[in-house]
Design a protein around this motif. Structure first.
Motif, PDB file in Angstrom:
ATOM      1  N   ASP A 186      13.960 -51.958  48.036  1.00  0.00           N
ATOM      2  CA  ASP A 186      12.737 -52.630  48.515  1.00  0.00           C
ATOM      3  C   ASP A 186      11.918 -51.664  49.383  1.00  0.00           C
ATOM      4  O   ASP A 186      11.735 -50.501  49.030  1.00  0.00           O
ATOM      5  CB  ASP A 186      13.113 -53.910  49.261  1.00  0.00           C
ATOM      6  N   ARG A 187      11.426 -52.132  50.555  1.00  0.00           N
ATOM      7  CA  ARG A 187      10.641 -51.233  51.415  1.00  0.00           C
ATOM      8  C   ARG A 187      11.455 -50.767  52.624  1.00  0.00           C
ATOM      9  O   ARG A 187      10.906 -50.287  53.612  1.00  0.00           O
ATOM     10  CB  ARG A 187       9.364 -51.960  51.877  1.00  0.00           C
ATOM     11  N   ASN A 188      12.779 -50.931  52.524  1.00  0.00           N
ATOM     12  CA  ASN A 188      13.634 -50.648  53.677  1.00  0.00           C
ATOM     13  C   ASN A 188      13.665 -49.185  54.100  1.00  0.00           C
ATOM     14  O   ASN A 188      13.986 -48.871  55.242  1.00  0.00           O
ATOM     15  CB  ASN A 188      15.062 -51.123  53.406  1.00  0.00           C
ATOM     16  N   LYS A 202      15.588 -62.014  53.997  1.00  0.00           N
ATOM     17  CA  LYS A 202      15.501 -61.499  52.628  1.00  0.00           C
ATOM     18  C   LYS A 202      14.163 -60.813  52.392  1.00  0.00           C
ATOM     19  O   LYS A 202      13.938 -60.203  51.364  1.00  0.00           O
ATOM     20  CB  LYS A 202      15.680 -62.639  51.631  1.00  0.00           C
ATOM     21  N   ASP A 203      13.232 -61.016  53.330  1.00  0.00           N
ATOM     22  CA  ASP A 203      11.967 -60.271  53.289  1.00  0.00           C
ATOM     23  C   ASP A 203      11.677 -59.774  54.710  1.00  0.00           C
ATOM     24  O   ASP A 203      10.577 -59.930  55.228  1.00  0.00           O
ATOM     25  CB  ASP A 203      10.821 -61.145  52.750  1.00  0.00           C
ATOM     26  N   ASP A 204      12.719 -59.186  55.302  1.00  0.00           N
ATOM     27  CA  ASP A 204      12.611 -58.591  56.624  1.00  0.00           C
ATOM     28  C   ASP A 204      11.991 -59.511  57.677  1.00  0.00           C
ATOM     29  O   ASP A 204      11.289 -59.055  58.582  1.00  0.00           O
ATOM     30  CB  ASP A 204      11.801 -57.291  56.541  1.00  0.00           C
ATOM     31  N   ILE A 260       2.394 -60.659  42.909  1.00  0.00           N
ATOM     32  CA  ILE A 260       2.240 -59.546  43.862  1.00  0.00           C
ATOM     33  C   ILE A 260       3.486 -58.655  43.877  1.00  0.00           C
ATOM     34  O   ILE A 260       3.397 -57.439  43.764  1.00  0.00           O
ATOM     35  CB  ILE A 260       1.914 -60.096  45.273  1.00  0.00           C
ATOM     36  N   PHE A 261       4.645 -59.264  44.023  1.00  0.00           N
ATOM     37  CA  PHE A 261       5.889 -58.470  44.025  1.00  0.00           C
ATOM     38  C   PHE A 261       6.349 -58.284  42.581  1.00  0.00           C
ATOM     39  O   PHE A 261       7.367 -58.834  42.154  1.00  0.00           O
ATOM     40  CB  PHE A 261       6.967 -59.175  44.850  1.00  0.00           C
ATOM     41  N   LYS A 262       5.576 -57.531  41.826  1.00  0.00           N
ATOM     42  CA  LYS A 262       5.813 -57.524  40.383  1.00  0.00           C
ATOM     43  C   LYS A 262       7.089 -56.806  39.957  1.00  0.00           C
ATOM     44  O   LYS A 262       7.539 -56.970  38.847  1.00  0.00           O
ATOM     45  CB  LYS A 262       4.598 -56.998  39.633  1.00  0.00           C
ATOM     46  N   ASN A 286       2.342 -48.369  57.183  1.00  0.00           N
ATOM     47  CA  ASN A 286       2.924 -49.512  57.875  1.00  0.00           C
ATOM     48  C   ASN A 286       4.305 -49.777  57.285  1.00  0.00           C
ATOM     49  O   ASN A 286       4.884 -48.897  56.656  1.00  0.00           O
ATOM     50  CB  ASN A 286       1.991 -50.725  57.787  1.00  0.00           C
ATOM     51  N   HIS A 287       4.811 -50.982  57.497  1.00  0.00           N
ATOM     52  CA  HIS A 287       6.176 -51.305  57.081  1.00  0.00           C
ATOM     53  C   HIS A 287       6.269 -51.600  55.588  1.00  0.00           C
ATOM     54  O   HIS A 287       7.365 -51.791  55.063  1.00  0.00           O
ATOM     55  CB  HIS A 287       6.650 -52.516  57.881  1.00  0.00           C
ATOM     56  N   ASP A 288       5.137 -51.729  54.908  1.00  0.00           N
ATOM     57  CA  ASP A 288       5.142 -52.030  53.477  1.00  0.00           C
ATOM     58  C   ASP A 288       4.964 -50.750  52.671  1.00  0.00           C
ATOM     59  O   ASP A 288       4.805 -49.674  53.230  1.00  0.00           O
ATOM     60  CB  ASP A 288       4.000 -52.999  53.154  1.00  0.00           C
ATOM     61  N   GLU A 289       4.894 -50.920  51.353  1.00  0.00           N
ATOM     62  CA  GLU A 289       4.553 -49.771  50.520  1.00  0.00           C
ATOM     63  C   GLU A 289       3.089 -49.401  50.777  1.00  0.00           C
ATOM     64  O   GLU A 289       2.298 -50.264  51.168  1.00  0.00           O
ATOM     65  CB  GLU A 289       4.791 -50.091  49.030  1.00  0.00           C
ATOM     66  N   LEU A 344      -2.535 -62.694  67.204  1.00  0.00           N
ATOM     67  CA  LEU A 344      -1.714 -63.090  66.060  1.00  0.00           C
ATOM     68  C   LEU A 344      -2.187 -62.356  64.824  1.00  0.00           C
ATOM     69  O   LEU A 344      -3.390 -62.366  64.516  1.00  0.00           O
ATOM     70  CB  LEU A 344      -1.836 -64.603  65.820  1.00  0.00           C
ATOM     71  N   ARG A 345      -1.264 -61.708  64.171  1.00  0.00           N
ATOM     72  CA  ARG A 345      -1.589 -61.119  62.859  1.00  0.00           C
ATOM     73  C   ARG A 345      -1.363 -62.208  61.824  1.00  0.00           C
ATOM     74  O   ARG A 345      -0.273 -62.777  61.740  1.00  0.00           O
ATOM     75  CB  ARG A 345      -0.688 -59.927  62.566  1.00  0.00           C
ATOM     76  N   LEU A 346      -2.388 -62.517  61.075  1.00  0.00           N
ATOM     77  CA  LEU A 346      -2.296 -63.599  60.094  1.00  0.00           C
ATOM     78  C   LEU A 346      -1.847 -63.005  58.768  1.00  0.00           C
ATOM     79  O   LEU A 346      -2.626 -62.407  58.029  1.00  0.00           O
ATOM     80  CB  LEU A 346      -3.652 -64.295  59.961  1.00  0.00           C
ATOM     81  N   ASP A 347      -0.559 -63.169  58.513  1.00  0.00           N
ATOM     82  CA  ASP A 347       0.049 -62.587  57.315  1.00  0.00           C
ATOM     83  C   ASP A 347      -0.516 -63.253  56.053  1.00  0.00           C
ATOM     84  O   ASP A 347      -0.725 -64.457  56.023  1.00  0.00           O
ATOM     85  CB  ASP A 347       1.572 -62.809  57.386  1.00  0.00           C
ATOM     86  N   ALA A 348      -0.732 -62.450  55.043  1.00  0.00           N
ATOM     87  CA  ALA A 348      -1.085 -62.973  53.711  1.00  0.00           C
ATOM     88  C   ALA A 348      -2.253 -63.958  53.749  1.00  0.00           C
ATOM     89  O   ALA A 348      -2.239 -64.987  53.068  1.00  0.00           O
ATOM     90  CB  ALA A 348       0.158 -63.620  53.075  1.00  0.00           C
ATOM     91  N   ASN A 370       1.115 -68.643  55.254  1.00  0.00           N
ATOM     92  CA  ASN A 370       1.093 -68.976  53.826  1.00  0.00           C
ATOM     93  C   ASN A 370       2.385 -69.608  53.305  1.00  0.00           C
ATOM     94  O   ASN A 370       2.354 -70.448  52.427  1.00  0.00           O
ATOM     95  CB  ASN A 370       0.786 -67.701  53.033  1.00  0.00           C
ATOM     96  N   HIS A 371       3.522 -69.153  53.866  1.00  0.00           N
ATOM     97  CA  HIS A 371       4.797 -69.581  53.290  1.00  0.00           C
ATOM     98  C   HIS A 371       5.880 -69.628  54.355  1.00  0.00           C
ATOM     99  O   HIS A 371       5.713 -69.087  55.445  1.00  0.00           O
ATOM    100  CB  HIS A 371       5.221 -68.614  52.181  1.00  0.00           C
ATOM    101  N   THR A 372       6.995 -70.236  53.993  1.00  0.00           N
ATOM    102  CA  THR A 372       8.176 -70.210  54.856  1.00  0.00           C
ATOM    103  C   THR A 372       9.337 -69.689  54.002  1.00  0.00           C
ATOM    104  O   THR A 372       9.166 -69.431  52.816  1.00  0.00           O
ATOM    105  CB  THR A 372       8.562 -71.625  55.351  1.00  0.00           C
TER     106      THR A 372
HETATM  107  C1  NOJ Z   1       2.768 -59.065  53.962  1.00  0.00           C
HETATM  108  C2  NOJ Z   1       3.821 -58.366  54.762  1.00  0.00           C
HETATM  109  O1  NOJ Z   1       3.262 -57.226  55.346  1.00  0.00           O
HETATM  110  C3  NOJ Z   1       4.962 -58.057  53.842  1.00  0.00           C
HETATM  111  O2  NOJ Z   1       5.933 -57.265  54.472  1.00  0.00           O
HETATM  112  C4  NOJ Z   1       5.558 -59.347  53.344  1.00  0.00           C
HETATM  113  O3  NOJ Z   1       6.571 -59.076  52.404  1.00  0.00           O
HETATM  114  C5  NOJ Z   1       4.492 -60.237  52.701  1.00  0.00           C
HETATM  115  N1  NOJ Z   1       3.289 -60.324  53.485  1.00  0.00           N
HETATM  116  C6  NOJ Z   1       4.998 -61.628  52.520  1.00  0.00           C
HETATM  117  O4  NOJ Z   1       5.079 -62.260  53.770  1.00  0.00           O
END
Ligand code: NOJ
Length: 560
Positions: free
Chosen positions: A401-403, A73-75, A156-158, A321-324, A212-216, A116-118
């Protein structure tokens, strides 16, 4: 000491701990790259088949987006199991085979560590919601009886969420989430959570993953009366993680994803004892501002604010990148400006950013594309190229979304762009059909045949960069000529000095550079090895065509 490694890059010396400084990183999603079994979804076997392509492009490290079991649901950033592979992408064995093959070709592999999350589907959350309040398992996540705590933490995801708290009907309590409500935040105050995550780190590093890329990264801890970002506790944990990795493994990379103000972003590098590298979020939107304003100042100030970092550390530079394209950290005025000039269509906007790929953002202008890549590959840091951007792929802002920037890689003009032989309706996302970027004309096969294509140009510039260590490791001396349309800097490493001069405007410019300290040296233009007039004490005069940039090696004059 280094623990055992199942596989490691062939040509890399164990001694070269700073490999990330010289890397050319390519970011991709396994699911979007190449489908080997005709189910419409890319997989590790498909990726393996395309490693030659990446080696030929000059890539030395791959950054893979999350490939773990997930409801997607969040790629994939909604992880349901940390140490398995999503069945659609293959098996753990397939991953290992891929890793081995990448290493054989001298390509390192950076994977995602989402701390940060699961997903709410993760067994830890399922167990937590059914456990008694205050119990060991319940406390894996952050709970509250009211949704009022931490009011200063922004959403963040406003466009999708209105609060960082959601009600769980099973637990009968609110849980904390900085992203989607299906992504509950882990509770870093719980030692068992921290330990469990270190086990995950060990699992992948033992397997031979190089980074390792440390997300968020900024959001690990929560504290009252704060924004719950960049807290001292978060930095303390990251330092602990670094010590943990250093004690057990050699030459691995921790890369922080911290989208923050310059001083807060730099903080993720610590004193060389936290992350080895961080994305240069402050610079990225300012590159786009500068080339639209036709003024170097936004780039200059971002570089000035991020120049001082510990010697062992590095910035990771990126255009897209893959985000906005995030505009969160810009002033309101600057954000409005970027929106106005790059995303007039409201459909192109999402959250606080723009969901477009690089080439459409630059209106398919080859000169501007080359200029942006010329900067990406010469400013201080390691370049990260987003898959498809090396052939100028388009996007689809209508798929949600960012698809729209995550569509299948375009290999050829064949069915499904050569990505998959599945029924086109089965593809995880449709291929790009926009007439301007249609896969029939924008694809690897076509560009391979044309030596003037963007792909070939990228291969050449990447190869050129790799010949000069100064780009990855050198110091940066910013020159400040009177003409604000021109950005100029010298990158130096040991005896190597490279002068970069770039015209960020769409008109011809001339510039006088103060190169007195290099008097007696000769600028050699790197693409053609063309000798320019010798530098003297007086200002050095250069003219540049629209959006031109030059890379010069400053060499000692050879006696005739
Ligand atoms: C940053 C990621 O780059 C993004 O794609 C994701 O939605 C958020 N962190 C939440 O994990």
């Amino acid at each position: 000491m280094a623990s055992e490694r199942n596989s490691e890059p062939a040509q890399t010396a164990k001694t070269d701990r700073l490999w990330y400084k010289d890397a050319i990183v390519y970011q991709l999603h396994v699911r979007a790259f190449r489908d080997s079994n005709a189910d419409g979804v890319g997989d590790f076997r498909g990726l393996c088949d395309k490693l030659d392509y990446l080696r030929d492009l000059g890539v030395t490290a791959l950054w893979l987006l999350p490939f773990y079991p997930s409801p997607l649901k969040d790629d994939g950033y909604d992880i349901a199991h940390y140490t398995k592979v999503h069945p659609a992408y293959g098996t753990l064995r397939d991953f290992q085979a891929f890793l081995k093959e990448a290493h054989r070709l001298g390509i390192r592999v950076i994977t995602e560590m989402v701390l940060n999350h699961t997903s709410d589907q993760h067994p830890w959350f399922q167990r937590a919601r059914q456990s008694k309040p205050g119990s060991r398992y319940r406390d894996f996540y952050v709970w509250s009886d009211t949704p009022d705590r931490y009011p200063d933490a922004r959403v963040i995801f406003k466009d999708f969420e209105h609060s960082n708290w959601s009600w769980d009907t099973v637990a009968k309590a609110y849980y904390w989430h900085r992203f989607y409500s299906h992504q509950p935040d882990l509770n870093f105050d719980h030692s068992e959570v921290r330990r469990s995550l270190l086990d995950v780190v060990d699992f992948w590093l033992d397997m031979g993953v190089d980074g390792l890329r440390l997300d968020a990264a900024p959001y690990l801890y929560e504290r009252d009366d704060t924004t719950c970002e960049n807290l001292p506790e978060t930095h303390a944990f990251l330092k602990e993680l670094r010590r943990h990795v250093d004690e057990r493994y050699e030459g691995r990379l921790l890369l922080a994803e911290a989208n923050a103000r310059p001083e807060d972003t730099v903080a993720y590098l610590g004193d060389g004892d936290e992350c080895h590298a961080a994305f240069n979020f402050p610079l990225m939107p300012r590159l786009f501002m500068a080339i639209h304003m036709e003024d170097r100042r936004p780039i200059l100030s971002a570089i000035e604010q991020t120049l001082e970092i510990p010697a062992s550390c590095q910035w990771m530079l990126f255009l897209r990148n893959h985000d906005e394209l995030t505009l969160e950290m810009l002033s309101d005025e600057d954000r409005e400006y970027v929106y106005r000039v790059y995303a007039e269509d409201p459909q192109a906007r999402v959250n606080s950013g723009i969901r477009r790929r690089l080439t459409p953002l630059l209106a398919n202008n080859r000169r501007r594309l080359e200029l942006m890549y010329g900067l990406l590959l010469s400013l201080p840091g390691t370049p990260v190229v987003y898959y498809g951007d090396e052939i100028g792929m388009g996007d689809n802002i209508y798929v949600g979304d960012r698809n729209g920037v995550r569509t299948p890689m375009q290999w050829s003009g064949d069915r499904n762009a050569g990505f998959s032989s599945a029924n086109p309706q089965r593809l995880f996302l449709p291929v790009i059909l926009d007439p301007e970027y249609h896969y029939g004309s924008v694809n690897v096969e076509m560009q391979q045949k044309n030596p003037h294509s963007l792909l070939w140009w990228m291969r050449r510039i990447v190869a050129l960069r790799k010949q000069h260590t100064a780009f990855g490791r050198g110091s940066t001396h910013l020159l400040e000529p009177d003409n604000h349309h021109v950005l100029a800097y010298v990158r130096r490493f040991r005896r190597e000095a490279i002068l970069v001069v770039a015209n960020v405007s769409r008109f011809v410019q001339h510039v006088e550079l103060d190169l007195g300290q290099y008097a007696g040296m000769v600028p050699i233009e790197l693409f053609g090895r063309t000798r320019f007039p010798v530098i003297r004490e007086e200002p050095y005069f250069i003219t540049l065509g629209p959006h031109d940039f030059y890379w010069f090696a400053l060499e000692r004059q050879r006696p005739d």
